[in-house]
Scaffold this motif. Structure first.
Motif, PDB file in Angstrom:
ATOM      1  N   ARG A   1      -1.907   3.543  -4.343  1.00 37.27           N
ATOM      2  CA  ARG A   1      -1.451   3.784  -2.968  1.00 37.27           C
ATOM      3  C   ARG A   1       0.085   3.696  -2.864  1.00 37.27           C
ATOM      4  NH1 ARG A   1      -2.105   6.759   0.816  1.00 37.27           N
ATOM      5  NH2 ARG A   1      -1.378   5.701   2.656  1.00 37.27           N
ATOM      6  N   VAL A   2       0.667   2.703  -3.558  1.00 37.24           N
ATOM      7  CA  VAL A   2       2.130   2.544  -3.525  1.00 37.24           C
ATOM      8  C   VAL A   2       2.794   3.808  -4.079  1.00 37.24           C
ATOM      9  CG1 VAL A   2       4.084   1.300  -4.553  1.00 37.24           C
ATOM     10  CG2 VAL A   2       2.167   0.018  -3.592  1.00 37.24           C
ATOM     11  N   LEU A   3       2.251   4.308  -5.185  1.00 35.77           N
ATOM     12  CA  LEU A   3       2.820   5.526  -5.770  1.00 35.77           C
ATOM     13  C   LEU A   3       2.669   6.719  -4.836  1.00 35.77           C
ATOM     14  CD1 LEU A   3       2.063   5.617  -9.594  1.00 35.77           C
ATOM     15  CD2 LEU A   3       4.272   5.853  -8.448  1.00 35.77           C
ATOM     16  N   GLU A   4       1.506   6.832  -4.228  1.00 36.20           N
ATOM     17  CA  GLU A   4       1.267   7.931  -3.276  1.00 36.20           C
ATOM     18  C   GLU A   4       2.294   7.895  -2.139  1.00 36.20           C
ATOM     19  OE1 GLU A   4      -3.591   8.186  -3.545  1.00 36.20           O
ATOM     20  OE2 GLU A   4      -2.682   7.678  -1.609  1.00 36.20           O
ATOM     21  N   CYS A   5       2.498   6.687  -1.609  1.00 33.96           N
ATOM     22  CA  CYS A   5       3.406   6.557  -0.455  1.00 33.96           C
ATOM     23  C   CYS A   5       4.852   6.808  -0.867  1.00 33.96           C
ATOM     24  CB  CYS A   5       3.262   5.189   0.196  1.00 33.96           C
ATOM     25  SG  CYS A   5       1.672   5.006   1.007  1.00 33.96           S
ATOM     26  N   LEU A   6       5.228   6.327  -2.047  1.00 38.32           N
ATOM     27  CA  LEU A   6       6.610   6.575  -2.506  1.00 38.32           C
ATOM     28  C   LEU A   6       6.815   8.051  -2.820  1.00 38.32           C
ATOM     29  CD1 LEU A   6       7.401   3.412  -4.645  1.00 38.32           C
ATOM     30  CD2 LEU A   6       8.479   4.099  -2.495  1.00 38.32           C
TER      31      LEU A   6
ATOM     32  N   ILE B   1       9.411   3.573   5.667  1.00 41.50           N
ATOM     33  CA  ILE B   1       8.356   4.504   6.083  1.00 41.50           C
ATOM     34  C   ILE B   1       7.166   4.402   5.120  1.00 41.50           C
ATOM     35  CG2 ILE B   1       7.752   6.963   6.358  1.00 41.50           C
ATOM     36  CD1 ILE B   1      10.640   7.345   7.484  1.00 41.50           C
ATOM     37  N   ALA B   2       7.460   4.324   3.822  1.00 46.10           N
ATOM     38  CA  ALA B   2       6.370   4.172   2.835  1.00 46.10           C
ATOM     39  C   ALA B   2       5.577   2.896   3.130  1.00 46.10           C
ATOM     40  CB  ALA B   2       6.948   4.131   1.417  1.00 46.10           C
ATOM     41  N   ARG B   3       6.287   1.830   3.467  1.00 50.21           N
ATOM     42  CA  ARG B   3       5.603   0.563   3.770  1.00 50.21           C
ATOM     43  C   ARG B   3       4.725   0.711   5.022  1.00 50.21           C
ATOM     44  NH1 ARG B   3       9.065  -4.790   4.953  1.00 50.21           N
ATOM     45  NH2 ARG B   3       9.753  -3.494   6.694  1.00 50.21           N
TER      46      ARG B   3
ATOM     47  N   VAL C   1       6.647  -2.203  -0.452  1.00 49.41           N
ATOM     48  CA  VAL C   1       5.714  -1.179   0.034  1.00 49.41           C
ATOM     49  C   VAL C   1       4.269  -1.703   0.038  1.00 49.41           C
ATOM     50  CG1 VAL C   1       4.777   1.131  -0.422  1.00 49.41           C
ATOM     51  CG2 VAL C   1       7.236   0.733  -0.577  1.00 49.41           C
ATOM     52  N   SER C   2       3.924  -2.499  -0.980  1.00 49.28           N
ATOM     53  CA  SER C   2       2.533  -2.959  -1.081  1.00 49.28           C
ATOM     54  C   SER C   2       2.260  -4.211  -0.251  1.00 49.28           C
ATOM     55  CB  SER C   2       2.185  -3.251  -2.542  1.00 49.28           C
ATOM     56  OG  SER C   2       2.921  -4.364  -2.999  1.00 49.28           O
ATOM     57  N   TYR C   3       3.321  -4.777   0.322  1.00 46.36           N
ATOM     58  CA  TYR C   3       3.236  -6.065   0.996  1.00 46.36           C
ATOM     59  C   TYR C   3       2.013  -6.224   1.911  1.00 46.36           C
ATOM     60  CZ  TYR C   3       4.814 -10.125   3.593  1.00 46.36           C
ATOM     61  OH  TYR C   3       4.897 -11.353   4.162  1.00 46.36           O
ATOM     62  N   ARG C   4       1.789  -5.234   2.734  1.00 49.51           N
ATOM     63  CA  ARG C   4       0.700  -5.378   3.707  1.00 49.51           C
ATOM     64  C   ARG C   4      -0.679  -5.250   3.068  1.00 49.51           C
ATOM     65  NH1 ARG C   4       1.499  -1.133   7.851  1.00 49.51           N
ATOM     66  NH2 ARG C   4      -0.018  -2.216   9.105  1.00 49.51           N
ATOM     67  N   LEU C   5      -0.751  -4.641   1.907  1.00 49.29           N
ATOM     68  CA  LEU C   5      -2.051  -4.542   1.239  1.00 49.29           C
ATOM     69  C   LEU C   5      -2.377  -5.833   0.518  1.00 49.29           C
ATOM     70  CD1 LEU C   5      -2.108  -0.954  -0.283  1.00 49.29           C
ATOM     71  CD2 LEU C   5      -3.096  -1.771   1.865  1.00 49.29           C
ATOM     72  N   ILE C   6      -1.361  -6.432  -0.069  1.00 47.85           N
ATOM     73  CA  ILE C   6      -1.579  -7.680  -0.816  1.00 47.85           C
ATOM     74  C   ILE C   6      -2.090  -8.772   0.110  1.00 47.85           C
ATOM     75  CG2 ILE C   6      -0.331  -9.539  -2.008  1.00 47.85           C
ATOM     76  CD1 ILE C   6       1.341  -7.182  -3.281  1.00 47.85           C
TER      77      ILE C   6
ATOM     78  N   GLU D   1       9.390  10.750  -1.301  1.00 46.90           N
ATOM     79  CA  GLU D   1      10.221  11.252  -2.406  1.00 46.90           C
ATOM     80  C   GLU D   1      11.160  10.200  -2.953  1.00 46.90           C
ATOM     81  OE1 GLU D   1      11.888  15.034  -1.289  1.00 46.90           O
ATOM     82  OE2 GLU D   1       9.954  15.774  -0.575  1.00 46.90           O
ATOM     83  N   LEU D   2      10.569   9.069  -3.290  1.00 42.44           N
ATOM     84  CA  LEU D   2      11.383   7.962  -3.783  1.00 42.44           C
ATOM     85  C   LEU D   2      10.685   7.206  -4.922  1.00 42.44           C
ATOM     86  CD1 LEU D   2      14.156   7.201  -2.642  1.00 42.44           C
ATOM     87  CD2 LEU D   2      13.085   5.297  -1.475  1.00 42.44           C
TER      88      LEU D   2
END
Ligand code: ADP
Ligand code: MG
Length: 279
Positions: free
Chosen positions: A136-141, A167-169, A119-124, A145-146
């Motif tokens: 942000r990763v937590l928000e998106c997950l 979708i989160a990613r 999920v964080s791949y594109r931010l890193i 709902e995952l």
């Protein structure tokens, strides 16, 4: 100049705010002498969702790769946010992609990376500090709902869960344009509905623009006739049998656009190909 200064904040406007978010003008592409898309013309305005229906092998994934600048057209012009993507320098295209979220066919997650790292791949790859990334990763997950799957790896997840991670990613950079490649492909009908509900939640909470390709007519029906109720945390039928005014349906036939219009127009179409498609 540091990257922080050159990369616009994702919630900031990019390009020309009065232009359509996506615009294809006479776009054609083929491979090895075989035409795949021919003279494609369409636009997606801000807040609009264009649902592309068509048979397998009909060029739907190619259309999304063109829209994302991953493939150059053989002819024609593609503008995103009013800007011609073919003439953007490579480094600007990279910056630009932050404004676009893509959910790839079959999710395309990295099996060797945890859900968190997928999920964080594109931010890193970019500018953000670790604290912002974690938040942000937590928000998106949470959005998909995952949260509980954050430390799992893709091979441990069901098909529907993988789509949620995808979708989160895609939404991690808060993109204003979402590209969904067959988000329900390979899923059972019930799981498909939960994924479409999530696509709808994204649409109705963030008012983003989207291109969504699918071979399932049911997906187009659901998206055009429902709205996400955030308070109840579920989708509901639009009152009085209404349809969403921001949903446009496009049907591809042998590389060309055979139909574009609302769900009501689609159902009323006298075109024999469309009638056969609907049957
Ligand atoms: N990179 C490529 N090289 C050669 N042929 C391709 C490439 N990408 C897609 N195609 C061909 O283009 C056609 C449309 O593919 P695609 O867009 O994946 O269809 P779908 O509508 O199922 O998503 C297919 O015949 C496919 O084999
Ligand atoms: Mg495809």
């Amino acid at each position: 100049m540091s990257t922080t200064e050159t990369v616009p904040a994702p919630d900031q406007a990019i390009g020309d705010p009065t232009a359509p978010v996506v615009s294809f003008e006479h776009v054609s592409i083929g491979f090895d002498g075989h035409p795949v898309l021919l003279d494609i013309n369409f636009q997606a305005r801000s807040g609009e969702m264009v649902i592309v229906l068509g048979p397998a092998g009909g060029g739907k994934s190619v259309l999304l790769k063109l829209a994302n600048g991953l493939l150059p057209p053989d002819a024609g012009r593609i503008r995103l946010f009013g800007m011609n993507i073919q003439t953007l320098p490579q480094d600007e295209l990279f910056t630009f992609r932050r404004h676009i979220g893509m959910v790839f066919q079959e999710s395309a997650l990295f099996d060797s990376l945890s859900v968190r790292d997928n999920v964080s791949y594109r931010l890193i790859e970019e500018r953000d500090n670790q604290e912002d990334i974690d938040r942000r990763v937590l928000e998106c997950l949470r959005f998909v709902e995952l949260e509980e799957a954050i430390d799992k790896f893709p091979p441990e997840l069901s098909g529907g869960m993988k789509r949620r991670v995808a979708i989160a990613r895609a939404i991690i950079t808060q993109p204003s344009l979402l590209l969904y490649d067959s988000p329900t492909g390979g899923l059972d009908p019930i799981t498909s509905t939960t994924i479409i509900e999530l696509v709808m939640k994204q649409r109705d909470v963030y008012e983003s623009t989207a291109l969504l390709v699918t071979h399932r007519l049911q997906d187009a029906f659901t998206l055009a006739t429902h709205r996400f109720n955030l308070k109840e945390n579920r989708m509901e039928r639009i009152e009085n049998d209404g349809i969403d005014p921001n949903t446009t349906i496009m049907v591809l036939k042998q590389g060309r656009i055979a139909f574009t219009g609302s769900l009501v127009d689609l159902l009323r179409s006298k075109d024999p190909y469309i009638q056969e498609y609907l049957a």
